[in-house]
Design an enzyme around this catalytic site. Structure first.
Site, PDB file in Angstrom:
ATOM      1  CE  LYS A 111      -4.200  -1.757   0.439  1.00 48.61           C
ATOM      2  NZ  LYS A 111      -5.183  -1.718  -0.586  1.00 48.61           N
ATOM      3  CE  LYS A 194      -6.082 -12.794  -5.858  1.00 45.60           C
ATOM      4  NZ  LYS A 194      -6.467 -13.081  -4.503  1.00 45.60           N
ATOM      5  CE  LYS A 197     -12.576  -5.447  -3.935  1.00 49.02           C
ATOM      6  NZ  LYS A 197     -12.872  -6.786  -3.461  1.00 49.02           N
TER       7      LYS A 197
HETATM    8  P1  ADP Z   1      -9.915  -8.802  -4.595  1.00 51.07           P
HETATM    9  O1  ADP Z   1      -8.690  -9.613  -4.929  1.00 51.07           O
HETATM   10  O2  ADP Z   1     -10.815  -8.640  -5.749  1.00 51.07           O
HETATM   11  O3  ADP Z   1      -9.616  -7.530  -3.850  1.00 51.07           O
HETATM   12  P2  ADP Z   1     -10.625  -9.745  -2.019  1.00 51.07           P
HETATM   13  O4  ADP Z   1      -9.193  -9.720  -1.632  1.00 51.07           O
HETATM   14  O5  ADP Z   1     -11.562  -8.746  -1.427  1.00 51.07           O
HETATM   15  O6  ADP Z   1     -10.729  -9.719  -3.604  1.00 51.07           O
HETATM   16  O7  ADP Z   1     -11.177 -11.212  -1.754  1.00 51.07           O
HETATM   17  C1  ADP Z   1     -12.068 -11.601  -0.753  1.00 51.07           C
HETATM   18  C2  ADP Z   1     -12.104 -13.118  -0.659  1.00 51.07           C
HETATM   19  O8  ADP Z   1     -12.277 -13.736  -1.954  1.00 51.07           O
HETATM   20  C3  ADP Z   1     -10.790 -13.704  -0.127  1.00 51.07           C
HETATM   21  O9  ADP Z   1     -11.129 -14.700   0.815  1.00 51.07           O
HETATM   22  C4  ADP Z   1     -10.087 -14.326  -1.290  1.00 51.07           C
HETATM   23  O10 ADP Z   1      -9.399 -15.470  -0.927  1.00 51.07           O
HETATM   24  C5  ADP Z   1     -11.230 -14.661  -2.244  1.00 51.07           C
HETATM   25  N1  ADP Z   1     -10.750 -14.456  -3.635  1.00 51.07           N
HETATM   26  C6  ADP Z   1     -10.599 -13.265  -4.250  1.00 51.07           C
HETATM   27  N2  ADP Z   1     -10.151 -13.430  -5.524  1.00 51.07           N
HETATM   28  C7  ADP Z   1     -10.028 -14.782  -5.702  1.00 51.07           C
HETATM   29  C8  ADP Z   1      -9.612 -15.595  -6.805  1.00 51.07           C
HETATM   30  N3  ADP Z   1      -9.283 -15.068  -7.974  1.00 51.07           N
HETATM   31  N4  ADP Z   1      -9.594 -16.937  -6.638  1.00 51.07           N
HETATM   32  C9  ADP Z   1      -9.964 -17.481  -5.461  1.00 51.07           C
HETATM   33  N5  ADP Z   1     -10.366 -16.772  -4.395  1.00 51.07           N
HETATM   34  C10 ADP Z   1     -10.404 -15.437  -4.494  1.00 51.07           C
END
Ligand code: ADP
Ligand code: TRP
Length: 329
Positions: A111, A194, A197
């Site tokens: 960050k 992966k 967002k």
């Molecule tokens: P982002 O990566 O979009 O910011 P978050 O970190 O808010 O998503 O993710 C929230 C939950 O969703 C976490 O528990 C994370 O392990 C799961 N998650 C997010 N993206 C993936 C992905 N591409 N594959 C598997 N699990 C995911």
């Protein structure tokens, strides 16, 4: 029965990564564990969302949680800021968290690099607030992905340190909960890494059919196999990984065969993949719309979640306050 807890920040909509990586499994374990699922609106303040958007973001995630199958009869579903005991525990845990260990957190360093003009103390103590979420309910199991493992480790460190410092076993050390079949990593549509967002490579539970089809048709591919049974490059593997999540085995077998004999047409594969994603997400989207507009229902859900969460966190905080030495006059 062990307690399971998980939270998600209220920024944006939920994508297929959130669904297949987390939410779908949460739905499945609701009978097996005592579950707490919450929306981390305080955590989202570390990046200063505009007040005009704040409530709608919380409401969006709440509606999406419920539409995907989290059941407020079975699980406590609540908003983090509705439970003042969490903030109180956060203050107390801040007294035992060392600045050095917080500065060494990978997410914090990231960050700082991304946003050098907004290194607020909330970012530094993000893991302390997350530990408060967990320890407030003395949860034993916290399903998190790889990127959150270091935060969970810190929650264990704080639990241990608190117990040692005050000579009482108030907090169990929370462990990750890995779901049956292991962790899935849902790939993005851009061929790299992966779905996330911030990566702009996602399909959202809230996308409509046209949007989903457009996104999938634009997914990155290669120029196709030139020799039978050749290994798949990552971009193509990614499409198959998505297909394994949403399509029938026979569909996966069909396109695998087409890959192996070099007769695969990516346009056909994508059309099928888009249709199969829609089969999973469109019924959820319909529910999201209905739930989002049902203020009476949402307010009932939130009130009941708040009550259950406050009861549980309140019990913990009485032990904590006593251990620390607070006494009423
Ligand atoms: P982002 O990566 O979009 O910011 P978050 O970190 O808010 O998503 O993710 C929230 C939950 O969703 C976490 O528990 C994370 O392990 C799961 N998650 C997010 N993206 C993936 C992905 N591409 N594959 C598997 N699990 C995911
Ligand atoms: N930090 C988590 C994330 O970004 C969200 C979160 C906040 C959380 N508090 C938590 C997750 C407690 C599990 C337990 O995904």
């Amino acid at each position: 029965m062990d307690t399971v807890l998980s939270g998600i920040r209220s920024t944006g909509h939920l994508h297929l990564g959130n669904y297949f990586g987390a939410l779908r499994n949460f739905v499945r374990i609701q009978d097996e564990y005592k579950c707490f699922f919450f929306i981390a609106d305080l955590h989202s303040l570390t990046t200063h969302p505009h007040p005009d958007d704040f409530h709608a973001s919380v409401k969006t995630i709440l509606a999406e949680y419920l539409a995907a199958g989290l059941d407020p009869e079975k699980s406590a579903i609540y908003i983090q800021s509705d439970v003042p005991e969490i903030s109180e525990l956060y203050v107390l845990l801040n007294m035992i968290a060392y600045v050095g260990e917080l500065e060494r957190t990978v997410t914090f360093k990231e960050k700082v690099r991304q946003n050098p003009n907004n290194v607020n103390a909330g970012l530094l103590t993000y893991p302390v607030l997350m530990a408060s979420d967990i320890l407030a309910h003395r949860a034993q199991r916290v399903p998190v992905g790889k990127d959150q493992e270091q935060h969970l480790e810190l929650a264990r460190v704080f639990a241990r340190r608190f117990n040692n410092m005050y000579g009482e076993e108030i907090f169990p050390e929370p462990r990750n909960l890995v779901f049956q079949g292991g962790a899935v990593k849902v790939p993005g549509l851009d061929g790299s890494g992966k779905m996330g967002k911030s990566n702009g490579n996602g399909v959202y539970l809230y996308d409509d059919e046209k949007t989903i089809t457009k996104k999938v048709m634009k997914a990155v591919t290669d120029s196709g196999p030139t020799e039978p049974n050749s290994p798949m490059p990552e971009v193509i593997q990614n499409l198959f990984t998505l297909m394994k999540l949403v399509s029938d085995q026979s569909t996966v077998d069909y396109f695998t065969e087409k890959w192996n004999d070099c007769s695969i047409r990516y346009g056909d594969l994508k059309k099928q993949l888009a249709a199969d994603i829609c089969k999973v997400t469109l019924p959820i989207k319909e529910k999201i719309d209905a739930i989002y507009n049902d203020d009476a229902y949402l307010s009932k859900v939130v009130a009941s979640g708040r009550e259950r969460a406050r009861e549980s966190a309140g019990a913990t905080l009485s032990l904590v306050r006593k251990a620390v030495g607070f006494k009423s006059f």
